[in-house]
Enzyme design. Structure first.
Site, short mmCIF file in Angstrom:
data_model
loop_
_atom_site.label_atom_id
_atom_site.label_comp_id
_atom_site.label_asym_id
_atom_site.label_seq_id
_atom_site.Cartn_x
_atom_site.Cartn_y
_atom_site.Cartn_z
N GLY A 62 45.83 78.60 -38.60
CA GLY A 62 46.31 77.45 -39.36
C GLY A 62 47.61 77.76 -40.07
N ASP A 105 52.30 71.12 -34.29
CA ASP A 105 52.60 71.59 -35.65
C ASP A 105 53.63 70.71 -36.34
OD1 ASP A 105 50.88 73.65 -36.11
OD2 ASP A 105 52.16 75.16 -35.20
N CYS A 132 50.12 52.81 -25.37
CA CYS A 132 50.95 53.29 -24.26
C CYS A 132 50.24 53.07 -22.93
CB CYS A 132 51.36 54.74 -24.48
SG CYS A 132 52.84 55.14 -23.56
N GLU A 136 52.26 53.51 -10.91
CA GLU A 136 51.95 54.93 -11.15
C GLU A 136 50.66 55.32 -10.41
OE1 GLU A 136 51.43 55.91 -15.33
OE2 GLU A 136 51.26 58.06 -14.93
N HIS A 196 53.64 54.68 -29.57
CA HIS A 196 52.52 55.49 -30.09
C HIS A 196 52.45 55.36 -31.61
CE1 HIS A 196 51.44 57.79 -26.44
NE2 HIS A 196 52.69 57.57 -26.10
N GLU A 225 50.25 56.25 -33.61
CA GLU A 225 49.62 57.39 -34.28
C GLU A 225 50.65 58.41 -34.78
OE1 GLU A 225 49.60 56.75 -31.09
OE2 GLU A 225 49.59 58.56 -29.83
N1 GLN Z 1 51.75 57.16 -17.86
C1 GLN Z 1 52.27 56.04 -18.54
C2 GLN Z 1 53.79 55.98 -18.48
O1 GLN Z 1 54.43 56.92 -18.11
C3 GLN Z 1 51.84 56.08 -19.99
C4 GLN Z 1 52.43 57.20 -20.76
C5 GLN Z 1 51.74 57.45 -22.06
O2 GLN Z 1 50.64 56.96 -22.29
N2 GLN Z 1 52.33 58.24 -22.92
O3 GLN Z 1 54.35 54.96 -18.78
#
Ligand code: GLN
Length: 616
Positions: free
Chosen positions: A57, A112, A435, A459, A565, A567
């Site tokens: 840690g 980190d 995402c 994809e 994202h 988060e």
């Molecule tokens: N694989 C998807 C893309 O490239 C989602 C990527 C992700 O969830 N970070 O758009």
């Protein structure tokens, strides 16, 4: 800027660098480039070096230490020095190395940096992350340009010189608003004695010498073994580890002892005896229930005072600032340990074995919300490759109050994720797609609400007749290159006025969030999807890139997807709005009789909004 772009091209100051060292007439053994405007003594350095072993840690320790100084009103710049030859973390497998944490400037770093951003509540940049791969690449490229003018290029002084240059660049620009920092906190990856980080430790030794007394504080983060066969603590491994550091020419000023239990006085005396470190500068950093109590524990042990003395920084302390910061943090810690009446079951689609680190930021964002809302949130990880039918999804999500389909790459479990999204949409269970999860929500909607049975992302199915998700045009040009080629980092998002998304962000219609993706909603399907009732409430300000989706609340209590994202920007004292919305909706749905308190209510938009909301 993609993360494989040259680092800091504008201020790496190649010209300055060469003028000062390469082009000088005199021949000298010194090679310690100093950036223009750098003033010795203005910035102090704290270096945390592990001994005995890694995985203790160190990131949490270093960021808590930095927080102590930040609380005192000092401006701090953390730096993670990574020993590996990768240029960034973009190509690393998250199931092996933990999540890839994306900074606002688009650099793909390790988890980190997420810890630093969260604990310090401070956005970091590529200056705060160094890898051996970056340093060597820079040195080798300079060599090819003839930058070393006939010299043989050596680990010392040239590679260590490049490291010191970067350290001073960070000192000069890494503080608040790009100003010089008061303290640079360096965390050296690995442990003393590793091949990979030897040149970092050497560079820090040189730096400390050049900057002079009271410039640099070395902290050895050690480990005290407590073998169960003996039932007592042993200091030998710690002694040997510290010795290793001293062999490299570094005398630690402080020894912090990680241990399971509080470190005994005998053990501390032994360490003091062997390491020239006085007892008052040896600290027990034993396991605690929560990482959030570490800064206060350090303060009570006097670690902050010792650092201020070692670095002669007492006169830069803003006591009122510290008092305020302490009150805020202690309120947070109190909420953390207060009993929580409500329990939510959160289903997250993800492979169980390695996930905590692979989804570290999601785990943290959920934790921040639980603390803020006074709810216990239990995570149920869902192995979606085992979910093959509607009934399978029903069984897996039995009793779940909210569902998150997080980001990801690759086909594994994709049909199961689509089934989970379908379940959440049909049953009115609060849902957040992140995402890949956003893309999954689009695919699910196209298949089941619009009847486009084979709708997919290119994809996963390049031959889909309904490629509702396809590659971004800018990505198509980059095929075949792996590292740093995605749409990365912070981008502006326009939110439709009156939308749920805009409500969650306090009525704002423009926000900035972080992205990491290669695929997007195919613009040719936008009209069809919106015609069917799916609303794209967040968009790129100029291009038809869809960034937030939602269902009207008349249809579903909370069904939201974000191409970004969320988060990555959640912080302990300011939990992320989309996550807060998800859990507040789950509490309202499943505990309708409870008074949720003002904090939770703030995140719940009354159903049937009167204005109706304008469509974009
Ligand atoms: N694989 C998807 C893309 O490239 C989602 C990527 C992700 O969830 N970070 O758009």
């Amino acid at each position: 800027m993609p993360s494989n772009a040259p680092l800091e091209p504008e201020d790496a100051g190649e010209e300055a660098f060469l003028t000062r060292f390469g082009r000088s007439e005199e021949s000298t053994e010194w090679f310690s480039p100093i950036p223009e405007g750098y003033r010795k003594g203005r910035t102090r350095f704290v270096a945390v070096i592990g001994t005995v072993m890694s995985g203790l840690g160190k990131g949490i320790f270093s960021s808590s230490l930095a927080k102590l100084m930040q609380d005192k009103g000092l401006s701090v710049a953390p730096l993670k020095m990574e020993g590996y030859l990768n240029i960034d973390s973009g190509t690393l497998n998250p199931y092996r190395h933990g999540e890839v944490f994306v900074l606002d400037d688009g650099l793909e770093t390790d988890m980190d940096l997420g810890t630093y951003e969260r604990i310090l509540d401070q956005d970091l940049t590529r200056r705060n992350y160094m890898t051996a791969g970056q340093v060597y690449t820079e040195v080798l490229e300079r060599e090819r340009r003839g930058g070393y003018l006939g010299r043989d290029v050596q680990m010392i002084p040239h590679v260590t010189g490049a490291v010191k240059w970067k350290l001073r660049q960070l000192a000069l620009h890494g503080g608040r608003n790009g100003e010089p920092a008061d303290v640079v906190f360096v965390e050296v990856g690995g442990t003393a004695g590793d091949y990979e980080n030897g040149f970092y430790i050497e560079a820090l030794r040189e730096l400390a010498f050049e900057e002079g007394p009271e410039s640099t504080c070395f902290v050895a983060l050690s480990y005290i073994l407590e073998p169960s066969i003996l039932g007592e603590q042993k200091s030998k491994a710690a002694q040997l580890g510290i010795k290793r550091l001293m062999e490299a020419g570094v005398q630690p000023h402080i020894v912090a002892c990680r241990a399971k239990n509080p470190v005994t006085r005998t053990v501390m005396e032994k360490i003091s005896l062997f390491s020239n470190v006085p007892m008052r500068r040896i600290f027990s950093m034993h396991d605690r229930e929560s990482i959030y109590t570490i800064p206060e524990a350090m303060r009570q042990g006097g670690l902050d005072r010792e650092i201020l003395s070692i670095l002669d920084l007492h006169d830069r302390v803003d006591q009122a600032h510290e008092d305020r910061a302490r009150v805020r943090w202690n309120e947070f810690s109190a909420r953390l340990s207060a009993p929580r009446a409500r329990r939510l079951q959160l289903g997250i689609t993800g492979k169980y074995a390695a996930l905590r680190d692979a989804y570290a930021s999601i785990d943290k964002a959920v934790e921040h919300c639980g603390i803020a809302l006074g709810a216990e949130i239990d995570i149920r990880w869902l192995e979606t490759s085992e979910i093959r039918s509607e009934a399978g999804a029903d069984a897996a999500l039995e009793g779940v109050h909210a569902v998150i389909v997080p980001g990801g790459f690759g086909t594994r479990g994709i049909e199961g994720k689509i089934l989970c999204a379908a379940h959440a949409r049909a049953r009115g269970i609060p849902f957040l797609g992140i995402c890949l999860g956003f893309q999954v929500a689009v695919i699910e909607f196209a298949r089941h609400a619009l009847g486009l049975d084979r709708a997919h992302s290119t994809e996963f199915d390049p031959d889909s007749p309904h490629p509702v998700i396809s590659e971004l045009p800018e990505q198509k040009k980059l095929e075949g290159i792996m590292g740093g080629t995605m749409r990365l980092g912070g981008h502006e998002v326009d939110l439709a006025a009156g939308s749920l998304a805009s409500f969650l962000y306090g009525g704002r219609t423009s926000i900035r969030e972080r992205f990491r993706h290669r695929y997007e909603v195919d613009p040719s399907f936008i009209e069809t999807l919106e015609g069917g009732g799916l609303r794209f409430s967040g968009r790129h300000p100029k291009h038809p890139i869809m960034q937030v989706l939602e269902l009207p609340q008349s249809v579903h209590p909370f069904f939201v997807g974000t191409q970004f994202h969320p988060e990555l920007t959640s912080r302990p004292l300011s939990p992320q709005p989309v996550f807060m919305g998800l859990f507040a909706a789950a509490l309202t749905e499943f505990f309708p009789q409870d008074d949720l308190g003002p904090l939770a209510r703030r995140w719940v938009r009354p159903k049937a909004p009167t204005a109706g909301g304008s469509r974009t």
